[in-house]
Design an enzyme around this catalytic site. Structure first.
Site, PDB file in Angstrom:
ATOM      1  N   CYS A  54       1.007  -1.361   0.549  1.00 53.54           N
ATOM      2  CA  CYS A  54      -0.208   0.415   0.103  1.00 53.54           C
ATOM      3  C   CYS A  54       0.809   1.088   0.125  1.00 53.54           C
ATOM      4  CB  CYS A  54      -1.224  -0.097   1.018  1.00 53.54           C
ATOM      5  SG  CYS A  54      -2.071   1.975   0.933  1.00 53.54           S
ATOM      6  N   CYS A  58      -0.060   5.276   6.708  1.00 54.45           N
ATOM      7  CA  CYS A  58      -0.854   4.669   8.316  1.00 54.45           C
ATOM      8  C   CYS A  58       0.686   4.437   9.160  1.00 54.45           C
ATOM      9  CB  CYS A  58      -1.407   3.941   7.703  1.00 54.45           C
ATOM     10  SG  CYS A  58      -2.662   4.635   7.082  1.00 54.45           S
ATOM     11  N   CYS A  98     -16.831 -10.057   5.681  1.00 48.40           N
ATOM     12  CA  CYS A  98     -15.892  -8.495   5.241  1.00 48.40           C
ATOM     13  C   CYS A  98     -14.335  -8.831   4.332  1.00 48.40           C
ATOM     14  CB  CYS A  98     -15.596  -7.545   6.299  1.00 48.40           C
ATOM     15  SG  CYS A  98     -14.747  -6.136   6.160  1.00 48.40           S
ATOM     16  N   CYS A 130     -19.194  -7.351   3.771  1.00 46.54           N
ATOM     17  CA  CYS A 130     -18.503  -5.814   3.862  1.00 46.54           C
ATOM     18  C   CYS A 130     -17.054  -5.972   3.657  1.00 46.54           C
ATOM     19  CB  CYS A 130     -18.394  -5.642   5.411  1.00 46.54           C
ATOM     20  SG  CYS A 130     -17.743  -4.712   6.122  1.00 46.54           S
ATOM     21  N   CYS A 190     -19.611   1.471   8.414  1.00 44.86           N
ATOM     22  CA  CYS A 190     -18.556   1.139   9.441  1.00 44.86           C
ATOM     23  C   CYS A 190     -17.895   2.292   9.444  1.00 44.86           C
ATOM     24  CB  CYS A 190     -18.616  -0.862   9.104  1.00 44.86           C
ATOM     25  SG  CYS A 190     -17.993  -1.429  10.545  1.00 44.86           S
TER      26      CYS A 190
END
Length: 331
Positions: A54, A58, A98, A130, A190
């Site tokens: 990615c 973060c 999910c 999800c 969510c």
């Protein structure tokens, strides 16, 4: 019946959050009983369908390409493999599945088309499906909705004030815009966050303030405790105590009564007694399976034993709005 409010103030939430712990738990349990069956907990499964690589930064995430962690990068999983995992999750008792992809944002390409096929396949199993795929446009949200998506996860992570200490590659407003796009598509929202990232109580209260003053509360609020991962900037952060988790769960329950409050990452470090206190404080959902994307999670057999000891039953899929008042639930 406790009123549903979207006009909470920071001072009101702070007063709740800092109230004596046993009083806080009692108040949260009382609100929980008004809107939910206290003997019912939803079991969810979270699968990483595309792992690592990615471009975001973060500070908590081992999937960021810039950090040197043990996470192995893999491309989007084959649709058949994902649907088999969903089938296994359902057989093990999960009612919500999910799928997470380590993308900064959704792109209109073949991978997204494959995700839409996955959504259709899981939806056909009568599970709540999800996704958490990063930033999303309104048009992409509509495509997911048309494919049968039930919910979309997009966490705020922390308060707006602390956010820049954790992430620089996307803004807080970017996150709020994605939540807004999900809401416009009439997909269940969510959204929650992570504690233990060096933030203070005021940041935890600030995040809850943002969530509880949205035009509509998220239907689902995950409360995560940081799982420090070697190679990430937050690798040396101390473990969050169960009491801090309880304060977050209880406060979320009181100010967002109808939401599913999800006891999420960090549960693997809790014993049964600590988890029971979280359920008493208003948590009514857990994630099952050996992994939460790339971090360890609780063993299914241990969770089954906990459900038996605490007399908990799994919540059914597609139960709809949790608006029934359970006035006389046996204690």
């Amino acid at each position: 019946m406790t009123e549903i409010r979207n006009d909470w103030t920071r001072e009101e939430i702070s007063e709740i959050y800092h109230s004596p712990l046993l009083n806080l738990i009692y108040r949260a349990a009382t609100v929980h009983r008004e809107y939910h069956d206290t003997g019912e907990v939803q079991v969810c499964t979270l699968l990483s369908v595309k792992t690592g690589g990615c471009p975001e930064d973060c500070a908590y995430c081992p999937q960021a390409a810039r950090y040197h962690t043990d996470v192995k990068v893999h491309k989007l999983l084959p649709t058949e493999e994902v649907l088999q995992k969903a089938k296994e999750a359902k057989e093990a008792g999960s009612t919500r599945f999910c799928m997470g992809a380590a993308w900064r944002e959704v792109r209109d390409n073949k991978d997204f088309d494959r995700v839409l096929d996955m959504v259709k396949g899981v939806n056909a199993m009568d599970m709540e499906v999800c996704c958490t795929l990063g930033m999303l446009t309104e048009d992409q949200a509509m495509k997911l909705k048309d494919a049968g998506l039930y919910a979309y996860n997009h966490n705020l992570d922390t308060s707006e004030e602390h956010y820049e200490e954790i992430i620089s590659t996307r803004s807080y407003d970017d996150r709020l815009e994605t939540i807004d796009n999900v809401r416009k598509a009439k997909i269940s929202v969510c959204s929650g966050g992570i504690i233990g990232m060096g933030e203070g109580d005021k940041d935890r209260i600030g995040m809850l303030l943002t969530l509880s003053t949205l035009e509509e509360h998220p239907e689902s609020v995950p409360v995560n405790a940081l799982v420090p991962v070697e190679g990430t900037p937050l690798a040396e952060q101390p473990r969050v105590s169960v009491w801090e988790m309880i304060r977050m769960i209880a406060t979320a329950r009181i100010i967002m009564p109808k939401a599913m409050v999800r006891l999420s990452a960090g549960r693997v470090k809790m014993n049964m007694e600590e988890q029971a206190l979280c359920f008493m404080a208003g948590a009514n959902s857990i994630f099952a399976g050996d992994k939460l994307l790339t971090t360890p999670n609780n063993d299914v057999v241990v969770d089954d034993e906990m459900f038996q000891v605490l007399n908990l039953k799994p919540r059914k899929a597609h139960k709809g709005e949790a608006s029934v008042k359970f006035e006389q639930i046996p204690s």
